[in-house]
Motif scaffolding. Sequence first.
Motif, short mmCIF file in Angstrom:
data_model
loop_
_atom_site.label_atom_id
_atom_site.label_comp_id
_atom_site.label_asym_id
_atom_site.label_seq_id
_atom_site.Cartn_x
_atom_site.Cartn_y
_atom_site.Cartn_z
N UNK A 77 0.84 -1.20 0.00
CA UNK A 77 0.00 0.00 0.00
C UNK A 77 0.88 1.26 0.00
N UNK A 78 1.98 1.21 0.75
CA UNK A 78 2.89 2.36 0.77
C UNK A 78 3.57 2.53 -0.59
N UNK A 79 3.95 1.43 -1.22
CA UNK A 79 4.53 1.52 -2.57
C UNK A 79 3.54 2.18 -3.53
N UNK A 80 2.27 1.85 -3.36
CA UNK A 80 1.24 2.45 -4.23
C UNK A 80 1.14 3.95 -3.98
N UNK A 81 1.17 4.35 -2.73
CA UNK A 81 1.07 5.78 -2.41
C UNK A 81 2.30 6.55 -2.87
N UNK A 84 2.04 7.20 -6.59
CA UNK A 84 1.17 8.35 -6.88
C UNK A 84 1.93 9.65 -6.64
N UNK A 85 2.70 9.68 -5.55
CA UNK A 85 3.50 10.88 -5.26
C UNK A 85 4.48 11.17 -6.39
N UNK A 86 5.17 10.14 -6.86
CA UNK A 86 6.19 10.34 -7.90
C UNK A 86 5.55 10.73 -9.23
N UNK A 87 4.35 10.21 -9.46
CA UNK A 87 3.66 10.55 -10.70
C UNK A 87 3.31 12.02 -10.77
N UNK A 88 3.08 12.63 -9.61
CA UNK A 88 2.68 14.04 -9.58
C UNK A 88 3.86 15.00 -9.39
N UNK A 133 0.01 6.15 4.96
CA UNK A 133 -0.71 5.51 6.07
C UNK A 133 -1.29 4.18 5.61
N UNK A 134 -1.21 3.20 6.49
CA UNK A 134 -1.84 1.90 6.25
C UNK A 134 -2.84 1.64 7.38
N UNK A 135 -3.30 0.41 7.46
CA UNK A 135 -4.28 0.08 8.51
C UNK A 135 -3.70 0.28 9.91
N UNK A 136 -2.39 0.11 10.05
CA UNK A 136 -1.80 0.13 11.39
C UNK A 136 -0.63 1.12 11.53
N UNK A 137 -0.17 1.72 10.44
CA UNK A 137 1.06 2.51 10.53
C UNK A 137 0.93 3.83 9.78
#
Length: 233
Positions: A77-81, A84-88, A133-137
Motif C-alpha cells: 500500500x505504501x509503494x502504491x502511495x 502516486x506521489x512520484x507521478x505528480x 498511512x496503512x491500517x496500522x502505521x
Amino acid sequence: MRNRRQRKLNSPSQNLDSFLDILTNTVGVLMFISLFITVVAVESSSIVSTPLVSNTKKKPRFFEVRNNKISYINDEEIDRQIAILMKNLPECSLPEVPSNLDTYTYQYYLDRIQEYQSCRVQTIQSFRGFQGQTEHYKVTFYDLDALLYEPLTPETGESYKTISQTDSEFNKTLEKFDPNTDYLAFVVRPDSFAAFRSARKQAWKAGYNVGWEPLKQDTPIVFGSNGRTVGVQ
C-alpha cells in the motif's frame, strides 16, 4: 665388591612426591575432558538445532508482533502511495552544456540550471513531506532513502488470542496471499514471543513458510532502500 656397595649406599636419594602430584593432576584433567566429551556426544542427538535461514524466491509479507498483537505491515500500500506521489512530481531535466558559450547562450544556460535546481528542491521537499498511512502505521521517509513505519497507536494490532477465529483480521490477510508465492516474515518484539508462536503455528497450518527477526522493544521499523528481507527459517 665391598667398595661398590659402599658407593651405592652413599648416593643421594631423590624425592618423587612432586612428580607424582603433577602426574596425578594431569591424569585427572584428562579424565575430566574425556568425560565431558562423552556427555556432549551422548546428548548431541537430543539438541534442537537452530533454524537456518534459507534462500527463497517467494515474496515476503511482513508482520510486526508487539504487545502480543499482530499487525500487518502493508508495504504494498505504501509503494502504491509513493508511486502516486512520484507521478505528480515535476520532471526535472538537467540541461546540457551548450557548445557555444556566447553571452546570450550562457545566460540561458544559467537560467535552465536554476530551474533544474529549483525543481530538485521541490522534489526533495515533496519526499520529506510524504505521509503515508496503512491500517496500522503511519509512514514517512527516513533520510530520503528509507521508510519509517510507526504504529498509529500503541495498541494497534490484533490480539493473538483471536487470530484463530475465522473472521479474524489475520486470517483475512492470509487469504489474500498465496503460500506458493508468498511467505510470512515476522518482526518480533521481546514482549511478544507467545503471540509470535501462535501466529507462526497458524501460518504453518495454512501452508506458509515463515521467517522472523527479533527487534528491540523501542527500535523503530525502518525499511532501507536496499530492500526488505527476513529470510525463511
